[in-house]
Design a protein around this motif. Structure first.
Motif, PDB file in Angstrom:
ATOM      1  N   THR A  45       0.817  -1.133   0.033  1.00 23.57           N
ATOM      2  CA  THR A  45      -0.038   0.052  -0.030  1.00 23.57           C
ATOM      3  C   THR A  45       0.785   1.287   0.173  1.00 23.57           C
ATOM      4  O   THR A  45       1.907   1.284   0.860  1.00 23.57           O
ATOM      5  N   TYR A  57      -6.724  -4.237   7.151  1.00 22.15           N
ATOM      6  CA  TYR A  57      -5.549  -3.710   7.972  1.00 22.15           C
ATOM      7  C   TYR A  57      -5.847  -2.739   9.231  1.00 22.15           C
ATOM      8  O   TYR A  57      -7.327  -2.254   9.186  1.00 22.15           O
ATOM      9  N   ARG A  59      -4.048   0.775  10.682  1.00 23.48           N
ATOM     10  CA  ARG A  59      -2.798   1.604  10.203  1.00 23.48           C
ATOM     11  C   ARG A  59      -2.792   3.099  10.998  1.00 23.48           C
ATOM     12  O   ARG A  59      -3.676   3.625  11.157  1.00 23.48           O
ATOM     13  N   SER A  61      -0.621   6.787  11.544  1.00 26.20           N
ATOM     14  CA  SER A  61       0.253   7.585  10.858  1.00 26.20           C
ATOM     15  C   SER A  61       0.390   8.918  11.567  1.00 26.20           C
ATOM     16  O   SER A  61      -0.365   9.266  12.165  1.00 26.20           O
ATOM     17  N   ASN A  78      -3.409  11.111  10.750  1.00 24.25           N
ATOM     18  CA  ASN A  78      -3.188  11.639   9.363  1.00 24.25           C
ATOM     19  C   ASN A  78      -4.002  11.092   8.418  1.00 24.25           C
ATOM     20  O   ASN A  78      -3.468  10.633   7.185  1.00 24.25           O
ATOM     21  N   LYS A  80      -5.542   8.062   8.329  1.00 25.31           N
ATOM     22  CA  LYS A  80      -5.320   6.650   8.247  1.00 25.31           C
ATOM     23  C   LYS A  80      -6.258   6.006   9.191  1.00 25.31           C
ATOM     24  O   LYS A  80      -6.492   6.633  10.456  1.00 25.31           O
ATOM     25  N   ASP A  93     -13.713   0.947   4.883  1.00 30.04           N
ATOM     26  CA  ASP A  93     -12.712   1.582   5.833  1.00 30.04           C
ATOM     27  C   ASP A  93     -13.458   2.500   6.796  1.00 30.04           C
ATOM     28  O   ASP A  93     -14.375   3.167   6.396  1.00 30.04           O
ATOM     29  N   VAL A  95     -11.925   5.776   9.293  1.00 30.75           N
ATOM     30  CA  VAL A  95     -10.948   6.622   9.476  1.00 30.75           C
ATOM     31  C   VAL A  95     -11.217   7.575  10.770  1.00 30.75           C
ATOM     32  O   VAL A  95     -12.069   8.579  10.561  1.00 30.75           O
ATOM     33  N   GLU A 272       4.616   5.652   9.849  1.00 30.82           N
ATOM     34  CA  GLU A 272       3.695   4.778  10.100  1.00 30.82           C
ATOM     35  C   GLU A 272       3.894   3.583  10.724  1.00 30.82           C
ATOM     36  O   GLU A 272       5.184   3.019  10.499  1.00 30.82           O
ATOM     37  N   ARG A 274       1.825  -0.332  10.542  1.00 31.13           N
ATOM     38  CA  ARG A 274       0.913  -1.001  10.118  1.00 31.13           C
ATOM     39  C   ARG A 274       0.560  -2.270  10.429  1.00 31.13           C
ATOM     40  O   ARG A 274       1.641  -2.867  10.870  1.00 31.13           O
TER      41      ARG A 274
END
Length: 277
Positions: A45, A57, A59, A61, A78, A80, A93, A95, A272, A274
């Motif tokens: 990614t 995932y 993540r 960041s 950020n 993510k 997803d 965020v 990051e 992950r």
């Protein structure tokens, strides 16, 4: 109004999770990596650009960027978050709102929350073309505190694609836009075009160079364009006994460097951590 938006976010997350459980044929989240490996290329990614693959995932960041006056803004989150796969064609997803520290006269606070849906249009592994094409639609809920977010909600549609060359090199591109639901005179609209080139140097190390371009229409930046070149590196952490259905970790980082005369920030260092599961 803000409480209504929060309710919409929570309901969206619940629907996505329920949908993932019902649509995924194996019924086990631990089988996603193995199943998807047979349907799409072995990319990694990108640091900023969207990934055309379906991935599962989490993540975290952090970005450090500097404005024209030299003030540093630190963004914890950020933009993510995490994603889950539903069936063989969908990814959802979430965020969470980032925390933004300005180190200036601006007031620190939390930013906006977003949700995203991705549809795999077509793809193939190394034996079936080594490519991927996907459509993405995200919705940003303008919930930021102390003006640390957008003035209104917005939608961001995009199309993204990638192609791998002999398991060592790959290229990706995406084209999308941000469409606010109101106050266009203030926020304007924008079109983002990303290009990515990646090299799989060793079983654990990847390198990439991204080009991130944004074109502005209406609003205070009407007619302007900003462009960044982003070199980045990734280190994949997994034991020798690892199998595709097992989780693994990735540590990565890079820096956005402005190459256009107009830019709202520069020297944006992104780091990051992950986990893929």
């Amino acid at each position: 109004m803000r409480s209504n938006r929060l309710i919409c976010v929570v309901l969206t997350i619940v629907v996505c999770v329920i949908g993932a459980h019902r649509l995924y044929p194996q019924g086990s989240f631990s089988e996603h990596n193995s199943a998807m490996a047979k349907l799409q290329p072995a990319f990694i990614t990108p640091l900023v650009a969207p990934d055309p693959r379906l991935i599962q995932y989490a993540r975290f960041s952090v970005s450090h960027e500097y404005n024209a006056e030299g003030a540093e803004t630190v963004n914890y989150g950020n933009g993510k978050g995490g994603g889950i796969i539903a069936g063989n064609r969908f990814e959802f997803d979430f965020v969470p709102p980032p925390y933004i520290q300005h180190n200036s006269a601006a007031v620190d606070g939390f930013g906006d929350t977003s949700v995203l849906a991705k549809l795999r249009i077509a793809s193939g592994d190394a034996e079936s073309g080594n490519f991927d094409i996907a459509a993405v639609l995200s919705h940003c809920f303008a919930m930021g505190s102390y003006k640390n977010g957008a003035a209104t909600d917005s939608y961001s549609p995009a199309i993204t694609a990638g192609f791998a060359f002999r398991r060592r090199f790959d290229a990706m591109t995406s084209l999308g836009g941000t469409l606010p639901t109101g106050k266009i005179y203030l926020q304007g609209r924008s079109v983002a075009w990303n290009s990515v080139a990646q090299a799989h140097a060793t079983p654990h190390v990847w390198f990439e160079v991204e080009n991130n371009s944004t074109f502005y229409f209406e609003g205070s930046h009407d007619g302007k364009m900003q462009n960044f070149v982003l070199p980045a590196a990734f280190y994949v952490v997994r034991p020798k006994s690892w199998k595709p259905k097992h989780p693994f970790f990735i540590i990565d980082g890079g820096m956005q460097i402005a190459t256009s005369s107009f830019h709202t920030y520069n020297h944006n260092l992104i780091t990051e951590a992950r986990v893929r599961f």
